[in-house]
Design a protein around this motif. Structure first.
Motif, PDB file in Angstrom:
ATOM      1  N   LEU A 426       3.871  -1.801  14.576  1.00 33.46           N
ATOM      2  CA  LEU A 426       2.510  -1.273  14.718  1.00 33.46           C
ATOM      3  C   LEU A 426       1.598  -1.545  13.536  1.00 33.46           C
ATOM      4  O   LEU A 426       0.388  -1.485  13.649  1.00 33.46           O
ATOM      5  CB  LEU A 426       2.566   0.248  14.897  1.00 33.46           C
ATOM      6  CG  LEU A 426       3.195   0.760  16.175  1.00 33.46           C
ATOM      7  CD1 LEU A 426       3.326   2.271  16.093  1.00 33.46           C
ATOM      8  CD2 LEU A 426       2.342   0.370  17.373  1.00 33.46           C
ATOM      9  N   SER A 427       2.196  -1.770  12.385  1.00 36.02           N
ATOM     10  CA  SER A 427       1.359  -2.039  11.222  1.00 36.02           C
ATOM     11  C   SER A 427       2.079  -2.944  10.249  1.00 36.02           C
ATOM     12  O   SER A 427       3.237  -2.708   9.909  1.00 36.02           O
ATOM     13  CB  SER A 427       1.002  -0.731  10.514  1.00 36.02           C
ATOM     14  OG  SER A 427       0.416  -1.031   9.267  1.00 36.02           O
ATOM     15  N   GLY A 428       1.387  -3.973   9.812  1.00 30.47           N
ATOM     16  CA  GLY A 428       1.964  -4.876   8.828  1.00 30.47           C
ATOM     17  C   GLY A 428       1.633  -4.442   7.422  1.00 30.47           C
ATOM     18  O   GLY A 428       2.427  -4.588   6.508  1.00 30.47           O
ATOM     19  N   GLU A 429       0.406  -3.908   7.250  1.00 32.23           N
ATOM     20  CA  GLU A 429       0.012  -3.566   5.883  1.00 32.23           C
ATOM     21  C   GLU A 429      -1.033  -2.464   5.774  1.00 32.23           C
ATOM     22  O   GLU A 429      -1.261  -1.959   4.686  1.00 32.23           O
ATOM     23  CB  GLU A 429      -0.489  -4.821   5.149  1.00 32.23           C
ATOM     24  CG  GLU A 429      -1.612  -5.556   5.876  1.00 32.23           C
ATOM     25  CD  GLU A 429      -2.017  -6.869   5.201  1.00 32.23           C
ATOM     26  OE1 GLU A 429      -1.261  -7.347   4.344  1.00 32.23           O
ATOM     27  OE2 GLU A 429      -3.094  -7.384   5.545  1.00 32.23           O
ATOM     28  N   HIS A 430      -1.671  -2.069   6.853  1.00 31.78           N
ATOM     29  CA  HIS A 430      -2.720  -1.049   6.716  1.00 31.78           C
ATOM     30  C   HIS A 430      -2.198   0.364   6.905  1.00 31.78           C
ATOM     31  O   HIS A 430      -2.881   1.329   6.615  1.00 31.78           O
ATOM     32  CB  HIS A 430      -3.856  -1.294   7.720  1.00 31.78           C
ATOM     33  CG  HIS A 430      -4.584  -2.581   7.474  1.00 31.78           C
ATOM     34  ND1 HIS A 430      -5.448  -3.124   8.384  1.00 31.78           N
ATOM     35  CD2 HIS A 430      -4.563  -3.431   6.428  1.00 31.78           C
ATOM     36  CE1 HIS A 430      -5.927  -4.268   7.900  1.00 31.78           C
ATOM     37  NE2 HIS A 430      -5.402  -4.464   6.722  1.00 31.78           N
ATOM     38  N   GLY A 431      -0.998   0.491   7.419  1.00 30.52           N
ATOM     39  CA  GLY A 431      -0.421   1.814   7.607  1.00 30.52           C
ATOM     40  C   GLY A 431      -0.779   2.415   8.955  1.00 30.52           C
ATOM     41  O   GLY A 431      -1.487   1.815   9.772  1.00 30.52           O
ATOM     42  N   ILE A 432      -0.300   3.634   9.171  1.00 31.78           N
ATOM     43  CA  ILE A 432      -0.458   4.310  10.459  1.00 31.78           C
ATOM     44  C   ILE A 432      -1.631   5.297  10.422  1.00 31.78           C
ATOM     45  O   ILE A 432      -2.471   5.318  11.316  1.00 31.78           O
ATOM     46  CB  ILE A 432       0.846   5.066  10.827  1.00 31.78           C
ATOM     47  CG1 ILE A 432       2.019   4.084  10.900  1.00 31.78           C
ATOM     48  CG2 ILE A 432       0.685   5.812  12.149  1.00 31.78           C
ATOM     49  CD1 ILE A 432       1.918   3.011  11.951  1.00 31.78           C
ATOM     50  N   GLY A 433      -1.666   6.105   9.367  1.00 30.91           N
ATOM     51  CA  GLY A 433      -2.767   7.051   9.185  1.00 30.91           C
ATOM     52  C   GLY A 433      -2.981   7.935  10.389  1.00 30.91           C
ATOM     53  O   GLY A 433      -2.036   8.454  10.994  1.00 30.91           O
ATOM     54  N   VAL A 434      -4.280   8.126  10.734  1.00 31.21           N
ATOM     55  CA  VAL A 434      -4.568   8.854  11.970  1.00 31.21           C
ATOM     56  C   VAL A 434      -4.753   7.853  13.106  1.00 31.21           C
ATOM     57  O   VAL A 434      -4.551   8.172  14.276  1.00 31.21           O
ATOM     58  CB  VAL A 434      -5.852   9.717  11.862  1.00 31.21           C
ATOM     59  CG1 VAL A 434      -5.638  10.864  10.883  1.00 31.21           C
ATOM     60  CG2 VAL A 434      -7.064   8.896  11.456  1.00 31.21           C
ATOM     61  N   GLU A 435      -5.113   6.637  12.738  1.00 27.51           N
ATOM     62  CA  GLU A 435      -5.476   5.638  13.733  1.00 27.51           C
ATOM     63  C   GLU A 435      -4.359   5.362  14.735  1.00 27.51           C
ATOM     64  O   GLU A 435      -4.574   5.283  15.936  1.00 27.51           O
ATOM     65  CB  GLU A 435      -5.856   4.345  12.996  1.00 27.51           C
ATOM     66  CG  GLU A 435      -6.315   3.218  13.885  1.00 27.51           C
ATOM     67  CD  GLU A 435      -6.190   1.867  13.201  1.00 27.51           C
ATOM     68  OE1 GLU A 435      -5.401   1.743  12.241  1.00 27.51           O
ATOM     69  OE2 GLU A 435      -6.877   0.935  13.632  1.00 27.51           O
TER      70      GLU A 435
ATOM     71  N   LYS B 166       6.636  -7.882   7.142  1.00 29.87           N
ATOM     72  CA  LYS B 166       5.482  -7.016   6.886  1.00 29.87           C
ATOM     73  C   LYS B 166       5.560  -5.834   7.839  1.00 29.87           C
ATOM     74  O   LYS B 166       5.452  -6.005   9.059  1.00 29.87           O
ATOM     75  CB  LYS B 166       4.190  -7.795   7.148  1.00 29.87           C
ATOM     76  CG  LYS B 166       3.802  -8.741   6.033  1.00 29.87           C
ATOM     77  CD  LYS B 166       2.788  -8.068   5.152  1.00 29.87           C
ATOM     78  CE  LYS B 166       1.840  -8.949   4.431  1.00 29.87           C
ATOM     79  NZ  LYS B 166       0.728  -9.451   5.117  1.00 29.87           N
ATOM     80  N   ASN B 167       5.706  -4.636   7.285  1.00 31.67           N
ATOM     81  CA  ASN B 167       5.949  -3.491   8.154  1.00 31.67           C
ATOM     82  C   ASN B 167       5.651  -2.197   7.399  1.00 31.67           C
ATOM     83  O   ASN B 167       6.349  -1.858   6.454  1.00 31.67           O
ATOM     84  CB  ASN B 167       7.426  -3.530   8.602  1.00 31.67           C
ATOM     85  CG  ASN B 167       7.751  -2.459   9.622  1.00 31.67           C
ATOM     86  OD1 ASN B 167       6.926  -1.610   9.943  1.00 31.67           O
ATOM     87  ND2 ASN B 167       8.963  -2.497  10.134  1.00 31.67           N
ATOM     88  N   VAL B 168       4.588  -1.511   7.781  1.00 29.71           N
ATOM     89  CA  VAL B 168       4.317  -0.188   7.201  1.00 29.71           C
ATOM     90  C   VAL B 168       4.183   0.779   8.362  1.00 29.71           C
ATOM     91  O   VAL B 168       3.104   1.124   8.791  1.00 29.71           O
ATOM     92  CB  VAL B 168       3.025  -0.171   6.362  1.00 29.71           C
ATOM     93  CG1 VAL B 168       2.929   1.127   5.557  1.00 29.71           C
ATOM     94  CG2 VAL B 168       2.949  -1.361   5.430  1.00 29.71           C
ATOM     95  N   THR B 169       5.306   1.142   8.935  1.00 33.05           N
ATOM     96  CA  THR B 169       5.308   1.960  10.142  1.00 33.05           C
ATOM     97  C   THR B 169       6.252   3.135   9.922  1.00 33.05           C
ATOM     98  O   THR B 169       7.400   3.109  10.323  1.00 33.05           O
ATOM     99  CB  THR B 169       5.765   1.105  11.348  1.00 33.05           C
ATOM    100  OG1 THR B 169       5.099  -0.157  11.299  1.00 33.05           O
ATOM    101  CG2 THR B 169       5.420   1.777  12.658  1.00 33.05           C
ATOM    102  N   GLY B 170       5.762   4.154   9.240  1.00 33.39           N
ATOM    103  CA  GLY B 170       6.632   5.280   8.890  1.00 33.39           C
ATOM    104  C   GLY B 170       7.356   4.981   7.587  1.00 33.39           C
ATOM    105  O   GLY B 170       7.219   3.891   7.025  1.00 33.39           O
ATOM    106  N   TYR B 171       8.112   5.957   7.094  1.00 34.41           N
ATOM    107  CA  TYR B 171       8.802   5.750   5.817  1.00 34.41           C
ATOM    108  C   TYR B 171       9.790   4.592   5.934  1.00 34.41           C
ATOM    109  O   TYR B 171      10.423   4.398   6.962  1.00 34.41           O
ATOM    110  CB  TYR B 171       9.577   7.011   5.403  1.00 34.41           C
ATOM    111  CG  TYR B 171       8.767   8.276   5.399  1.00 34.41           C
ATOM    112  CD1 TYR B 171       7.472   8.287   4.877  1.00 34.41           C
ATOM    113  CD2 TYR B 171       9.279   9.454   5.901  1.00 34.41           C
ATOM    114  CE1 TYR B 171       6.725   9.447   4.872  1.00 34.41           C
ATOM    115  CE2 TYR B 171       8.539  10.622   5.899  1.00 34.41           C
ATOM    116  CZ  TYR B 171       7.259  10.617   5.391  1.00 34.41           C
ATOM    117  OH  TYR B 171       6.530  11.764   5.403  1.00 34.41           O
TER     118      TYR B 171
END
Ligand SMILES: Cc1cc2nc3c(=O)[nH]c(=O)nc-3n(C[C@H](O)[C@H](O)[C@H](O)COP(=O)(O)OP(=O)(O)OC[C@H]3O[C@@H](n4cnc5c(N)ncnc54)[C@H](O)[C@@H]3O)c2cc1C
Lengths: 499, 418
Positions: A426-435, B166-171
């Motif tokens: 779901l995210s490569g680098e921007h994070g999950i946040g609220v979005e 590349k993965n920033v999906t949870g800890y």
């Protein structure tokens, strides 16, 4: 913007605001506490400007001790805290809550140490990403992760989001480039993780905290690795008659054992937009274009760049241009770097999606995105960190038209679901946040999410640090029932299955 | 029979001391059973590294060696997914067919512990997070894990990460479980990043340098744009009882490795010789094959294999290496230095808790940490093997509880109480 469910506002806290301000005065200089409406305004949103919320207070502490006192106080009084770096995040991770203290790290803006012998820099979290490179470049060093926002975003924010850049293919993201941090836990405990050494002992807390989006602790100092600038850097521009050919070329380059320092792809829409904007000299007859950058010793770069050109020719490329000077190389990049402003010229607003796919699936995913673009009747331009599979479709819309905005959100969510469907994330680098928090259910099941939440609970049992971010809160079980969602209002991404 | 899962292919005899699941169903059943009955279990892959850590007193051994096999290998996507009990060798052999490898250089401890000669399983390698000489350039095992599936202490299957870089999906739990010595969860599936093999390797060996001079060279080499991938120093004393390749120049050894295309390695070797003013020194350049032997010996601690002594591992800032060596003189260690100065391997004839504490204090004082790799059995329950402070202990306790609330996985292996 479509309504966003956030944790229930604690009215009692809001009522006590005056007393809270007075209490906070005893922890930090009065001028660091902002509460007037117009003072709070700049903090009401981050880089995801569609969501806005004025915080109860903004506090801008100046020392780790002050952070510790404020957090410990908030923990006792059960006041929510949202950490904020430069506010460039694109997932709404730094979006304030109505009853929160927004803890801005902007005054932590000093580089504390440049240690060339151990090849590291110790910086306060509010220092910008680019300032680190600027501080050491006279000695030929640099900090490798280079998000496009590097002129503005803070190193603390980079750690919290595990930010990447165009050179992550070869040099990794933030998590691979930091050695240590100083942190403050929600109860005020100050501790250091790592240092100037590799792989700190015990559990890898550095790895856990990097990318945790401000939910686990406040970062008050960062030690980053610095690298010596490579001797030679060259880039090659490759035009392709179809996106598929470009995608095949990417796969082939990697299969041949070449790991370029950067490998970016742009589709025709973006090519035209950026070329008009920055006159980068892109091949306008191409359906897709690759910028491949190689670095290393002179002979190696020359050898490999010719090899890349050769591979490109075998993959039907329609044009090849190798940079002859550093100026020309930077010109190649100028268009790519202007992707956002160029799209800004084409529509009143744009929305940048961030997901990752296995790079081999590029052509298929782009095809589906084009179909979605037709379905939603919204133009989309595609920038793609092709080397590491990180996709950045940019949807153009008009925020004043509520329908257009809603459609954009749905379109974005559909793209992310596609990423997951094709084996990506779901995210490569921007994070999950609220979005993207409600989309987490696309990737994870209840066990996965509960495991993560119980980690959060072990460090912040009252869930006061940046609540309402990353984890879906419309599920009953979320945050172990601590967040009370009233009503069953229509939520963002309401068609996504919940459990 | 009530505990046996009906879908399971195997009959699980829970009375046996060694529980050896044949598939994930078995594995989950075993963990659920042990959770229910409060039975601590020692998790074992191939057993090549199980002597590292504190002494365990577990009711059962969980033998993971049958949870083995490559599930998916995508050379063009640069990843491989394997079951946790898969031998490292199996993975390496498979990768080699496509000119790829695990860049973090898993260590083979068998010479040290006199076990079967192999690197063990992927699960074990990740759980311990030890990496070879390339660490300062490519990272350690933790930088090469992309995702995992596993079972927490309640027997719940959980996953984190994926197959992409590349993965920033949870800890990022992949990092957390790497190096946790099996105390957080039982890994069942692991996805690793793989990289193309370098086409050429060369190593410059400079003989006879004093430690101080060598360290200066090591630090300059790493800080140059010649991009070395291994920088090590062996003091002269090893030359009496260990043969390094066919090197003839006497004295200490300073070795610098470069990898890449042939033209590149040649150019970089020449640059290094010039930049570091090595031309008038005793230098030898090893080719790819000779380099491979040299670095394999280094990574596997071959110089320590003859003696059955105690081994400690100190990771320190490179600027403090000389300081540390001089502060440890009273203990008369035999040592060599890897990672361009940041990793000091120490061998000691005699070890006591007090001695470990004293050495650890000296390492901590200069901003490093110490791990006891090999020590007498009788010290293993009383001495601190890993370094930790009270705050991190509290945090770690909380994390342990969140994964393994009844402390059934390798309890006490890292720290008493965790
Ligand atoms: C034009 C543009 C281009 C971009 N390009 C890229 C790109 O190429 N690659 C990329 O990865 N990102 C990119 N981003 C996204 C963004 O810049 C990064 O996520 C960045 O790391 C955020 O840093 P920040 O200081 O602005 O953090 P903020 O937005 O202020 O905060 C982000 C998150 O970090 C937390 N946080 C911030 N500081 C701390 C701290 N000290 N302690 C604890 N938590 C903290 C916040 O609570 C929040 O959850 C881009 C953004 C823009 C606007």
């Amino acid at each position: 913007m479509t309504t966003l469910k956030m944790p229930k506002v604690d009215r009692k806290i809001l009522k006590d605001k005056d007393q809270i301000v007075k209490d906070i005065y005893s922890f930090t200089n009065r001028k660091n506490v902002l509460f007037e409406r117009e003072e709070l305004k700049p903090y009401e949103t981050d880089g995801l400007t569609a969501y806005k919320q004025t915080p109860m207070l903004v506090v801008l502490p100046e020392t780790t001790q002050e952070v510790s006192k404020i957090l410990s106080y908030c923990n006792r009084r059960k006041i929510k805290v949202v950490p904020r770096g430069a506010g460039t995040g694109l997932a709404g991770s730094a979006l304030p809550l109505a009853d929160c203290i927004l803890l801005g790290l902007g005054k932590f803006n000093k580089i504390l140490e440049k240690d060339y012998e151990n090849r590291c820099v110790v910086a306060q979290p509010g220092v910008t990403n680019l300032a680190i490179t600027h501080a050491v470049q006279d000695k030929g060093f640099y900090y490798a992760p280079d998000p496009s926002s590097q002129i503005a975003c803070s190193i603390g924010g980079n750690v919290a989001e595990n930010s990447g850049g165009v050179h992550s293919l070869k040099y990794g993201t933030t998590t691979n480039n930091i050695l240590g941090i100083e942190i403050v836990l929600m109860d005020g405990t100050i501790t250091r993780v790592g240092g100037k050494v590799f792989d700190s002992p015990g559990y890898d807390l550095l790895g856990l905290i990097t990318g945790s989006e401000g939910l686990l602790c406040v970062i008050t100092e960062v030690t980053v690795k610095i690298l010596k600038k490579p001797g030679t850097v060259k880039a090659i521009l490759l035009g392709f008659p179809t996106i598929e050919d470009g995608g095949n070329c990417v796969t082939k380059i990697i299969s041949e054992g070449i790991i370029p320092s950067g490998m970016e792809m742009m589709d025709k829409v973006l090519l035209e937009a950026t070329n008009n904007f920055s006159k980068a000299g892109y091949p306008l007859d191409a359906e897709g274009m690759l910028i491949v950058e190689l670095d290393g010793t002179k002979s190696e770069v020359n050898e490999l760049i010719n090899k890349v050109a050769e591979i490109a020719k075998q993959n039907k490329c329609s044009s090849v241009k190798i940079s002859k000077s550093d100026e020309e190389r930077l010109k190649f990049w100028s268009g790519r770097k202007a992707a956002f402003p160029a799209c800004g010229e084409m529509a009143p607003d744009y929305y940048c999606v961030d997901g990752t796919i296995p790079r081999g699936k590029l052509a298929k995913v782009l095809k589906e995105i084009r179909e979605l673009s037709k379905k939603y009747k919204l133009p989309v331009a595609n920038a793609f960190h092709a080397g590491d599979g990180n996709l950045h479709p940019i949807i153009m819309f008009d925020a004043n038209d509520k329908k257009s905005l809603e459609k954009t959100e749905k379109f974005g969510a559909d793209i992310l679901k596609l990423c997951v469907k094709f084996g990506g994330v779901l995210s490569g680098e921007h994070g999950i946040g609220v979005e993207k928090r409600e989309l987490m259910c696309e990737m994870f099941n209840n066990n996965d999410i509960q495991q993560q939440i119980s980690i959060k609970n072990s460090l912040d049992p009252s869930s006061l640090l940046n609540p309402g971010k990353v984890y879906p809160i419309l599920r009953k079980c979320a945050e172990e029932g601590r967040l009370h969602i009233h009503g069953r209002d229509k939520s963002k991404f309401s068609d996504i299955p919940r459990f | 029979m009530e505990e046996t899962n009906q879908n399971s292919q195997t009959f699980l005899d829970f009375n046996s001391d060694i529980l050896k699941p044949n598939n994930e169903n078995d594995l989950q059943e075993i963990i659920k059973y042990c959770y229910k009955k409060d039975l601590p279990i020692e998790i074992v892959g191939a057993g090549t590294k199980n002597q590292i850590g504190k002494k365990l007193q577990c009711a059962k051994i969980l033998d993971m060696s049958n949870i083995s096999g490559i599930l998916e290998y995508k050379p063009e996507e640069l990843y491989i997914t394997v079951k946790a009990g898969t031998p490292v060798k199996t993975v390496q052999d498979e990768l080699k067919k496509n000119n790829q490898y695990l860049a973090f250089e898993p260590i083979n401890f068998s010479e040290l512990f006199k076990t079967d000669s192999n690197e063990g399983t992927i699960g074990g390698t990740l759980s311990c997070n030890f990496s070879g000489s390339r660490r300062f350039k490519v990272g350690s095992a933790r930088d090469h894990i992309l995702g995992f599936k596993g079972y927490n202490g309640k027997g719940e299957k959980i996953k984190s990460g994926g197959t992409v870089v590349k993965n920033v999906t949870g800890y990022d739990l992949s990092k957390l479980v790497t190096g946790s010595f099996g105390t957080l969860l039982v890994l069942s599936e692991i996805t690793l990043k793989v990289l193309p093999l370098q086409t050429d390797t060369k190593t410059i060996i400079v003989s006879g340098l004093a430690l101080e001079h060598s360290l200066g060279i090591m630090v300059s080499a790493i800080a140059s744009s010649n991009d070395p991938s291994g920088v090590v120093f062996y003091p002269a004393n090893f030359r009496n009882n260990f043969v390094f390749n066919d090197l003839t120049h006497p004295g200490s050894i300073t070795a610098i490795r470069v990898e890449g295309t042939k033209t590149s390695t040649e150019q970089r070797i020449n640059n290094l010789i010039e930049d570091l003013s090595l031309i008038d020194k005793n230098i030898t350049v090893l080719d790819s094959i000779q380099s491979e032997i040299f670095w394999e010996d280094t990574r596997n601690l071959k110089v320590f294999s003859k003696n059955q002594k105690n081994i400690l591992r100190a990771v320190i800032p490179a600027s403090e290496t000389i300081n540390l060596i001089s502060r440890l003189k009273t203990f008369h260690p035999t040592y060599f230095i890897d990672w361009g100065g940041s990793l000091v391997w120490l061998e000691l004839d005699y070890l006591s808790n007090q001695k470990i504490d004293q050495i650890r204090k000296r390492v901590l004082d200069i901003g490093g940490y110490l791990t006891v790799i090999k020590s007498p059995e009788n010290l293993k329950s009383s001495s601190e093997i890993f370094t930790i402070d009270p705050i991190k202990f509290r945090i770690s306790q909380g994390l342990k509880k969140s994964f393994d609330p009844k402390r059934i996985f390798n309890p006490g292996k890292m720290y008493t109480g965790i």
